[in-house]
Scaffold this active site. Structure first.
Site, mmCIF file in Angstrom:
data_model
loop_
_atom_site.group_PDB
_atom_site.id
_atom_site.type_symbol
_atom_site.label_atom_id
_atom_site.label_comp_id
_atom_site.label_asym_id
_atom_site.label_seq_id
_atom_site.Cartn_x
_atom_site.Cartn_y
_atom_site.Cartn_z
ATOM 1 N N GLN A 95 0.827 -1.198 0.000
ATOM 2 C CA GLN A 95 0.000 0.000 0.000
ATOM 3 C C GLN A 95 0.866 1.255 0.000
ATOM 4 O O GLN A 95 1.935 1.293 0.602
ATOM 5 C CB GLN A 95 -0.902 -0.002 1.235
ATOM 6 C CG GLN A 95 -1.910 1.128 1.295
ATOM 7 C CD GLN A 95 -2.771 1.050 2.547
ATOM 8 O OE1 GLN A 95 -2.838 0.008 3.175
ATOM 9 N NE2 GLN A 95 -3.419 2.137 2.897
ATOM 10 N N CYS A 101 -6.563 0.466 2.081
ATOM 11 C CA CYS A 101 -6.232 -0.894 2.509
ATOM 12 C C CYS A 101 -7.351 -1.858 2.147
ATOM 13 O O CYS A 101 -7.112 -3.044 1.884
ATOM 14 C CB CYS A 101 -5.950 -0.939 4.006
ATOM 15 S SG CYS A 101 -7.336 -0.432 5.052
ATOM 16 N N HIS A 254 -8.274 -1.452 10.268
ATOM 17 C CA HIS A 254 -7.490 -1.842 9.093
ATOM 18 C C HIS A 254 -8.060 -3.108 8.465
ATOM 19 O O HIS A 254 -8.573 -3.986 9.167
ATOM 20 C CB HIS A 254 -6.044 -2.077 9.524
ATOM 21 C CG HIS A 254 -5.053 -2.101 8.413
ATOM 22 N ND1 HIS A 254 -4.945 -1.113 7.459
ATOM 23 C CD2 HIS A 254 -4.083 -3.007 8.104
ATOM 24 C CE1 HIS A 254 -3.959 -1.401 6.621
ATOM 25 N NE2 HIS A 254 -3.425 -2.552 6.994
ATOM 26 N N ASN A 278 -1.238 -8.256 5.840
ATOM 27 C CA ASN A 278 -1.412 -6.816 5.949
ATOM 28 C C ASN A 278 -1.103 -6.186 4.592
ATOM 29 O O ASN A 278 -0.012 -6.396 4.050
ATOM 30 C CB ASN A 278 -0.455 -6.271 7.020
ATOM 31 C CG ASN A 278 -0.629 -4.791 7.266
ATOM 32 O OD1 ASN A 278 -1.256 -4.078 6.490
ATOM 33 N ND2 ASN A 278 -0.055 -4.306 8.357
ATOM 34 N N TRP A 280 -0.077 -3.430 3.844
ATOM 35 C CA TRP A 280 1.110 -2.584 3.866
ATOM 36 C C TRP A 280 2.348 -3.343 3.385
ATOM 37 O O TRP A 280 3.352 -2.739 3.029
ATOM 38 C CB TRP A 280 1.372 -2.074 5.280
ATOM 39 C CG TRP A 280 0.372 -1.062 5.756
ATOM 40 C CD1 TRP A 280 -0.642 -0.506 5.026
ATOM 41 C CD2 TRP A 280 0.296 -0.488 7.056
ATOM 42 N NE1 TRP A 280 -1.351 0.377 5.798
ATOM 43 C CE2 TRP A 280 -0.794 0.416 7.055
ATOM 44 C CE3 TRP A 280 1.031 -0.634 8.224
ATOM 45 C CZ2 TRP A 280 -1.156 1.158 8.181
ATOM 46 C CZ3 TRP A 280 0.666 0.102 9.349
ATOM 47 C CH2 TRP A 280 -0.405 0.991 9.319
ATOM 48 N N ASP A 571 1.800 -34.324 3.742
ATOM 49 C CA ASP A 571 1.662 -34.775 5.132
ATOM 50 C C ASP A 571 2.625 -34.002 6.034
ATOM 51 O O ASP A 571 3.713 -34.471 6.362
ATOM 52 C CB ASP A 571 1.935 -36.279 5.191
ATOM 53 C CG ASP A 571 1.750 -36.848 6.583
ATOM 54 O OD1 ASP A 571 1.127 -36.165 7.419
ATOM 55 O OD2 ASP A 571 2.239 -37.963 6.828
ATOM 56 N N ASN A 573 2.466 -33.163 9.229
ATOM 57 C CA ASN A 573 2.719 -33.624 10.605
ATOM 58 C C ASN A 573 3.184 -35.075 10.664
ATOM 59 O O ASN A 573 3.208 -35.678 11.732
ATOM 60 C CB ASN A 573 1.470 -33.436 11.466
ATOM 61 C CG ASN A 573 0.258 -34.174 10.906
ATOM 62 O OD1 ASN A 573 0.375 -34.904 9.917
ATOM 63 N ND2 ASN A 573 -0.892 -33.982 11.526
ATOM 64 N N SER A 575 1.899 -37.930 9.808
ATOM 65 C CA SER A 575 0.934 -38.872 10.371
ATOM 66 C C SER A 575 0.579 -39.992 9.403
ATOM 67 O O SER A 575 -0.090 -40.951 9.780
ATOM 68 C CB SER A 575 -0.345 -38.118 10.759
ATOM 69 O OG SER A 575 -0.985 -37.602 9.596
ATOM 70 N N THR A 577 -1.369 -39.506 6.903
ATOM 71 C CA THR A 577 -2.674 -39.143 6.344
ATOM 72 C C THR A 577 -2.690 -37.637 6.073
ATOM 73 O O THR A 577 -1.813 -36.897 6.515
ATOM 74 C CB THR A 577 -3.821 -39.483 7.313
ATOM 75 O OG1 THR A 577 -3.640 -38.745 8.532
ATOM 76 C CG2 THR A 577 -3.866 -40.974 7.614
ATOM 77 N N GLU A 582 -5.542 -29.923 4.214
ATOM 78 C CA GLU A 582 -4.385 -30.224 3.367
ATOM 79 C C GLU A 582 -4.834 -30.640 1.969
ATOM 80 O O GLU A 582 -4.217 -30.260 0.969
ATOM 81 C CB GLU A 582 -3.554 -31.325 4.024
ATOM 82 C CG GLU A 582 -2.862 -30.861 5.297
ATOM 83 C CD GLU A 582 -2.319 -32.015 6.119
ATOM 84 O OE1 GLU A 582 -1.244 -31.844 6.715
ATOM 85 O OE2 GLU A 582 -2.970 -33.072 6.181
#
Length: 686
Positions: A95, A101, A254, A278, A280, A571, A573, A575, A577, A582
């Site tokens: 900006q 904004c 904002h 933001n 900005w 994946d 994490n 796991s 799956t 995701e």
């Protein structure tokens, strides 16, 4: 200054007489003006929006301008100016001194959808091919897509830096030129000061906005965000009113863009995060899950590497709980009406009707209890609504979305001059077939089913209603009688017929719209309701169940090994799956890869060679050198050094992941340092 001669643009049609309180968008012939400039070897100068103070405005904005303001064209500001580049990161705009904004927050949301962005910003414009100093943009302006033509003279300070919107890539100018076109549409740069994200959303898309009051602490907010980010939506939000930067890094009063959500797995359980930006391009949240927060140590190394980016670029993560505590409004722009109620797999009827409140005839104002009530004089619309799959006799309620927009009453965008508007809905006997307006007696005897709790001085007010099949009356009005303006009434339902009542009674014809990917959305919804987390076998079932419309007869087959590889990249994490969040991110990427693959596969063989692969990868936003591209064909391609769609997907996902890891870890853009566990995680598991 440019040494080129110039040609001044002329309106083909001027602004309509403002005494009627109506705005008529002028038209300029972009191609004719450009061709004339090319023929005369000159650069375009827009006399209707000149490079003078009149285009900036005459209000407080003038106090923010640097001394000795100049106007320069991009070729005068950079040795290699570019209009737009897919290689650049999406969030490259910052900006300037204009308080817009709200415009930038909406624009950043627009960049998340390449097809929508290209509707507003024709991306084939440049500073080399057929360059004549003239550019064109498109906005949805009260029911119609209108072109806005500008020259490319931009305000700069003595150092040649842009005063208003700029890009972090100093040679990119599409954002600055789009802001200038929007300022021209609005009247001046000054007229962009202060606004609502929802207003820009409508101007960019013609969609329908929905505002959620976060102060009321909606209990289903995560479900709403999950549904909306999974679909084609633009999302913005706003902090509490004020004029300062808080200690926690948030800016009062904002607008921000919501760019993503993520459910992460911590050592103590799940955490729900939202990603914001933001406009900005700097000043970020400093609380939990900020760039410097220790919360990131609770995640797996891979999840942390791919999500955390320690750049002061204005983009940051925060928890859903903190989001609800510090933000007051969430604005969602839907491109298909059914998504407002999260219904999928259905067709919709869409009606748009122009109307007018005119003093002495149709400006009746709101309902009042006194005998002087003139409410009945307002425009009246008779609506018949029913569920198409069950016929007129069904007693199940029907979803109806009503949107009322008021047209500006002056040449310039001026929110202060807007009327406070709203609409009432009444039930009418199904046997009513008169085309005359209902008299005052009807409104004395019948209470409305729906009415405005508060009349708002907004560009658009809307509401979703659930009504039994039947006949209804919709009465749009201003809060006070004798106030003049034109309006646009839009209706969305499964099936309806709309009549305008009065002397010129006529049927308002509707058109049918179909939600994009409706069958796929319905399948996803049902599948993830049954399996909140999916493994490689279930991912394979989903991907092979889909219809890849752009690929024609060359429908891809995703093998189990391919799905294992894709899952490992998603994946975060570790796991084994992936969640619906995701998968949603994956699906958006797959839609992009499908389009670029189809575009480069000119022979429709279902394969890309080296040249086509390099072009496709670049269009998808990744830059690979010649040597790297050849190596990728050896790694992912077949014996003839050609790559199919499934392998292209795997390649692109890995390239994007590795680029994100590099960007997240590098401090100077030149190199990174990985500890051994991080190196093994990235190279072996993904």
């Amino acid at each position: 200054m440019s040494v080129w001669p110039s040609i001044r643009g002329r309106w083909k049609q001027g602004w309509k007489d403002s005494t009627r309180g109506s705005l008529q968008q002028p038209q300029e012939d972009y191609e004719a003006l450009r061709d004339r400039c090319l023929k005369d070897h000159c650069l375009f100068e827009d006399s209707s929006f000149p490079a003078t103070q009149s285009s900036i405005g005459s209000g407080p904005l003038l106090q923010k301008l640097p001394p000795h303001l100049q106007w320069r064209r991009p070729p005068e500001l950079h040795s290699n100016p570019q209009f737009y580049s897919a290689k650049a990161k999406r969030m490259d705009l910052c900006q300037g001194v204009v308080g817009d904004c709200w415009f930038l927050a909406a624009l950043h949301a627009l960049t998340l959808h390449q097809d929508i962005l290209s509707r507003v910003v024709p991306l084939n414009q440049s500073f080399t091919e057929n360059y004549a100093g003239i550019f064109q943009f498109w906005f949805w302006h009260f029911g119609k897509w209108v072109p806005v033509v500008i020259d490319d003279r931009l305000p700069v300070n003595e150092a040649g830096q842009l005063v208003f919107v700029s890009s972090t890539y100093k040679n990119l100018f599409w954002g600055a030129l789009l802001e200038k076109a929007y300022a021209k549409l609005s009247g001046s740069y000054e007229d962009l000061q202060c606004g609502q994200v929802s207003e820009a959303f409508v101007d960019f898309t013609g969609g329908v906005t929905m505002t959620i009051n976060l102060v009321e602490d909606p209990s289903n907010l995560w479900d709403v965000l999950t549904q909306t980010t999974y679909s084609r939506t633009l999302i913005g939000c706003q902090t509490r009113i004020g004029e300062r930067v808080q200690e926690n890094g948030l800016v009062d009063g904002h607008a921000y863009t919501l760019t993503g959500i993520r459910k992460v797995t911590c050592k103590y359980g799940p955490e729900y995060l939202v990603k914001l930006r933001n406009p900005w391009g700097k000043v970020e949240w400093q609380g939990d899950w900020s760039d410097s927060s220790r919360k990131w140590e609770l995640l797996s190394p891979k999840e942390k590497l791919l999500l955390l980016r320690k750049d002061n670029d204005g983009e940051f993560w925060m928890s859903l709980q903190d989001f609800k505590a510090h933000f007051v409004l969430l604005v969602i722009c839907k491109l298909t009406p059914g998504l407002l109620s999260f219904e999928v797999g259905q067709k919709w009827m869409y009606t748009m009707q122009e109307g007018r409140w005119e003093k002495g005839s149709t400006a009746g104002g709101r309902m009042k209890s006194s005998w002087q009530n003139t409410f009945w004089k307002n425009p009246q619309f008779l609506l018949s609504i029913w569920r198409p799959e069950e016929g007129r006799q069904s007693l199940r309620t029907c979803s109806l979305l009503v949107s009322l927009l008021q047209k500006p009453r002056h040449r310039c965008r001026n929110p202060k001059s807007r009327l406070a508007i709203g609409f009432y809905v009444f039930r009418v006997s199904k046997h009513y077939n008169d085309r005359r307006k209902l008299p005052a007696e009807f409104f004395w005897a019948n209470a409305p089913l729906s009415w405005p709790e508060v009349f708002l001085k907004e560009k658009e007010v809307n509401q979703e209603l659930w009504l039994e099949p039947g006949t209804y009356l919709i009465v749009p009005c201003a809060s006070e009688a004798h106030q003049e303006s034109e309006f646009l009434l839009r209706l969305f339902s499964r099936k309806h017929i709309l009549y305008e009542l009065g002397n010129n009674s006529r049927v308002v014809y509707s058109k049918e719209i179909v939600e994009q990917n409706e069958e796929q959305n319905e399948f996803f919804t049902k599948f993830f309701a049954k399996y909140p987390e999916i493994n490689a076998i279930q991912l394979q079932k989903i991907l092979n169940r889909m219809t890849w419309s752009s690929l024609g007869s060359k429908q891809p087959f995703f093998s189990f090994d391919a799905c294992q590889g894709i899952l490992a990249l998603l994946d975060l994490n570790a796991s084994g799956t992936v969640s619906i969040q995701e998968f949603r991110s994956l699906w958006k990427q797959l839609m992009l890869y499908q389009e670029v693959f189809h575009k480069q596969d000119s022979s429709r063989s279902g394969l890309l060679d080296w040249v086509q692969l390099q072009a496709a990868v670049m269009e998808a936003g990744i830059v690979l050198g010649d040597d790297v591209c050849q190596l990728m064909l050896l790694r992912y391609g077949g014996p003839r050094l050609q790559i199919d769609f499934v392998s292209f997907v795997h390649l692109m996902l890995r390239a994007v992941n590795m680029e994100n890891v590099f960007q997240n870890l590098t401090q100077d853009g030149k190199g990174i340092y990985l500890q051994k566990p991080e190196w093994l995680m990235m190279t072996l598991y993904s």
